[in-house]
Design a protein around this motif. Sequence first.
Motif, mmCIF file in Angstrom:
data_model
loop_
_atom_site.group_PDB
_atom_site.id
_atom_site.type_symbol
_atom_site.label_atom_id
_atom_site.label_comp_id
_atom_site.label_asym_id
_atom_site.label_seq_id
_atom_site.Cartn_x
_atom_site.Cartn_y
_atom_site.Cartn_z
ATOM 1 N N THR A 160 0.852 -1.192 0.000
ATOM 2 C CA THR A 160 0.000 0.000 0.000
ATOM 3 C C THR A 160 0.883 1.235 0.000
ATOM 4 O O THR A 160 1.687 1.425 0.908
ATOM 5 C CB THR A 160 -0.912 -0.004 1.249
ATOM 6 N N LEU A 161 0.731 2.045 -1.037
ATOM 7 C CA LEU A 161 1.551 3.247 -1.165
ATOM 8 C C LEU A 161 0.745 4.501 -0.887
ATOM 9 O O LEU A 161 -0.437 4.592 -1.259
ATOM 10 C CB LEU A 161 2.135 3.356 -2.583
ATOM 11 N N ARG A 162 1.407 5.444 -0.259
ATOM 12 C CA ARG A 162 0.850 6.793 -0.165
ATOM 13 C C ARG A 162 0.836 7.349 -1.583
ATOM 14 O O ARG A 162 1.698 7.020 -2.417
ATOM 15 C CB ARG A 162 1.729 7.673 0.734
ATOM 16 N N ALA A 163 -0.114 8.208 -1.882
ATOM 17 C CA ALA A 163 -0.210 8.784 -3.234
ATOM 18 C C ALA A 163 1.087 9.474 -3.633
ATOM 19 O O ALA A 163 1.531 9.364 -4.783
ATOM 20 C CB ALA A 163 -1.389 9.750 -3.301
ATOM 21 N N SER A 164 1.750 10.147 -2.690
ATOM 22 C CA SER A 164 3.009 10.836 -3.008
ATOM 23 C C SER A 164 4.114 9.844 -3.373
ATOM 24 O O SER A 164 4.953 10.143 -4.223
ATOM 25 C CB SER A 164 3.443 11.734 -1.851
ATOM 26 N N ASP A 165 4.121 8.661 -2.759
ATOM 27 C CA ASP A 165 5.110 7.645 -3.114
ATOM 28 C C ASP A 165 4.769 7.008 -4.458
ATOM 29 O O ASP A 165 5.659 6.693 -5.248
ATOM 30 C CB ASP A 165 5.218 6.579 -2.018
ATOM 31 N N ALA A 166 3.491 6.803 -4.743
ATOM 32 C CA ALA A 166 3.075 6.231 -6.028
ATOM 33 C C ALA A 166 3.464 7.160 -7.182
ATOM 34 O O ALA A 166 3.860 6.695 -8.258
ATOM 35 C CB ALA A 166 1.575 5.969 -6.028
ATOM 36 N N ARG A 167 3.376 8.461 -6.956
ATOM 37 C CA ARG A 167 3.749 9.429 -8.000
ATOM 38 C C ARG A 167 5.204 9.287 -8.433
ATOM 39 O O ARG A 167 5.558 9.593 -9.560
ATOM 40 C CB ARG A 167 3.468 10.864 -7.543
ATOM 41 N N ALA A 195 6.644 6.709 -9.203
ATOM 42 C CA ALA A 195 6.659 5.727 -10.283
ATOM 43 C C ALA A 195 5.736 6.146 -11.421
ATOM 44 O O ALA A 195 5.470 5.367 -12.326
ATOM 45 C CB ALA A 195 6.241 4.362 -9.754
ATOM 46 N N GLY A 196 5.219 7.370 -11.349
ATOM 47 C CA GLY A 196 4.326 7.844 -12.394
ATOM 48 C C GLY A 196 2.896 7.374 -12.233
ATOM 49 O O GLY A 196 2.087 7.506 -13.153
ATOM 50 N N ILE A 197 2.554 6.825 -11.080
ATOM 51 C CA ILE A 197 1.183 6.363 -10.820
ATOM 52 C C ILE A 197 0.426 7.503 -10.160
ATOM 53 O O ILE A 197 0.763 7.928 -9.057
ATOM 54 C CB ILE A 197 1.180 5.105 -9.927
ATOM 55 N N ARG A 198 -0.597 7.998 -10.878
ATOM 56 C CA ARG A 198 -1.385 9.140 -10.394
ATOM 57 C C ARG A 198 -2.867 8.813 -10.521
ATOM 58 O O ARG A 198 -3.505 9.203 -11.513
ATOM 59 C CB ARG A 198 -1.042 10.387 -11.202
ATOM 60 N N PRO A 199 -3.420 8.108 -9.540
ATOM 61 C CA PRO A 199 -4.837 7.762 -9.635
ATOM 62 C C PRO A 199 -5.716 9.018 -9.652
ATOM 63 O O PRO A 199 -5.415 10.015 -9.001
ATOM 64 C CB PRO A 199 -5.104 6.956 -8.369
ATOM 65 N N ARG A 200 -6.786 8.928 -10.426
ATOM 66 C CA ARG A 200 -7.782 10.000 -10.435
ATOM 67 C C ARG A 200 -8.802 9.715 -9.339
ATOM 68 O O ARG A 200 -8.867 8.612 -8.809
ATOM 69 C CB ARG A 200 -8.454 10.060 -11.813
ATOM 70 N N GLU A 201 -9.593 10.697 -9.024
ATOM 71 C CA GLU A 201 -10.579 10.571 -7.944
ATOM 72 C C GLU A 201 -11.458 9.338 -8.139
ATOM 73 O O GLU A 201 -11.739 8.603 -7.193
ATOM 74 C CB GLU A 201 -11.426 11.843 -7.879
ATOM 75 N N ARG A 202 -11.888 9.077 -9.358
ATOM 76 C CA ARG A 202 -12.798 7.941 -9.620
ATOM 77 C C ARG A 202 -12.095 6.585 -9.464
ATOM 78 O O ARG A 202 -12.744 5.557 -9.375
ATOM 79 C CB ARG A 202 -13.421 8.074 -10.998
ATOM 80 N N ASP A 203 -10.740 6.574 -9.451
ATOM 81 C CA ASP A 203 -9.997 5.327 -9.285
ATOM 82 C C ASP A 203 -10.026 4.815 -7.844
ATOM 83 O O ASP A 203 -9.772 3.632 -7.599
ATOM 84 C CB ASP A 203 -8.543 5.517 -9.720
ATOM 85 N N TYR A 204 -10.329 5.701 -6.919
ATOM 86 C CA TYR A 204 -10.397 5.315 -5.501
ATOM 87 C C TYR A 204 -11.762 4.676 -5.247
ATOM 88 O O TYR A 204 -12.716 5.324 -4.839
ATOM 89 C CB TYR A 204 -10.178 6.537 -4.593
ATOM 90 N N ARG A 205 -11.826 3.357 -5.498
ATOM 91 C CA ARG A 205 -13.116 2.660 -5.442
ATOM 92 C C ARG A 205 -13.107 1.379 -4.612
ATOM 93 O O ARG A 205 -14.142 0.803 -4.350
ATOM 94 C CB ARG A 205 -13.576 2.351 -6.859
ATOM 95 N N VAL A 206 -11.933 0.912 -4.211
ATOM 96 C CA VAL A 206 -11.842 -0.346 -3.471
ATOM 97 C C VAL A 206 -11.788 -0.050 -1.975
ATOM 98 O O VAL A 206 -10.882 0.641 -1.507
ATOM 99 C CB VAL A 206 -10.589 -1.152 -3.903
ATOM 100 N N PRO A 207 -12.775 -0.559 -1.205
ATOM 101 C CA PRO A 207 -12.775 -0.286 0.243
ATOM 102 C C PRO A 207 -11.737 -1.136 0.982
ATOM 103 O O PRO A 207 -11.554 -2.312 0.686
ATOM 104 C CB PRO A 207 -14.190 -0.668 0.679
ATOM 105 N N PHE A 208 -11.048 -0.495 1.911
ATOM 106 C CA PHE A 208 -10.068 -1.164 2.765
ATOM 107 C C PHE A 208 -10.356 -0.797 4.204
ATOM 108 O O PHE A 208 -10.644 0.360 4.514
ATOM 109 C CB PHE A 208 -8.639 -0.720 2.427
#
Length: 180
Positions: free
Chosen positions: A93-100, A102-115
């Motif tokens: 599980t990555l923080r959004a800043s760490d994912a960036r 690697a060039g991974i930039r989820p959009r708001e609609r991509d946040y759909r899986v509940p944890f």
Amino acid sequence: MFGHGRDLVLQNNGFLALGTVAAVILFFGLRSFDDEGRFNPLRAPMPQKVVREGGAPVSVVVDAQRDGHFVLDAQIGGRSTRMLVDTGASIVTLRASDARKAGIRPRERDYRVPFSTANGEVLGAPATLPVLTIGDIELRDLRIVVLPDDKLDISLFGVNGLNRFERRETTPDTLVLYTG
């Protein structure tokens, strides 16, 4: 004569107490020096190290932090990223800043899986991390989930990352991840 024996007992108790205090100070004092002999009362554990045989990496050794947790120094997109080893997290599980990194930039609609987290339920964005490097060990095409930075203090190295290693050994002080 009775008074003299009592004085001797009190004197011995005083030496015993003084010796105990000296031993405790010596023990904690020695732990406060780093490997170069410099005084550091907040001494951190040794950084992780990669153990090699015949030039090939065979294991990664990670010392526990003062709080007992294991923290990896990984590379994402060629940039340093600290990750808490978390056997309670089924997926890296990555923080959004760490994912960036690697060039991974989820959009708001991509946040759909509940944890479910310690802080309650949160929505995460599933993704694939092309490469996560620990030392010079590369984990390729790793399934991850991205959480907003305000929902996660540090990125987590979960079970799917741990399972990329042949095996692991854990003591209270050390985590060893074996490559083969």
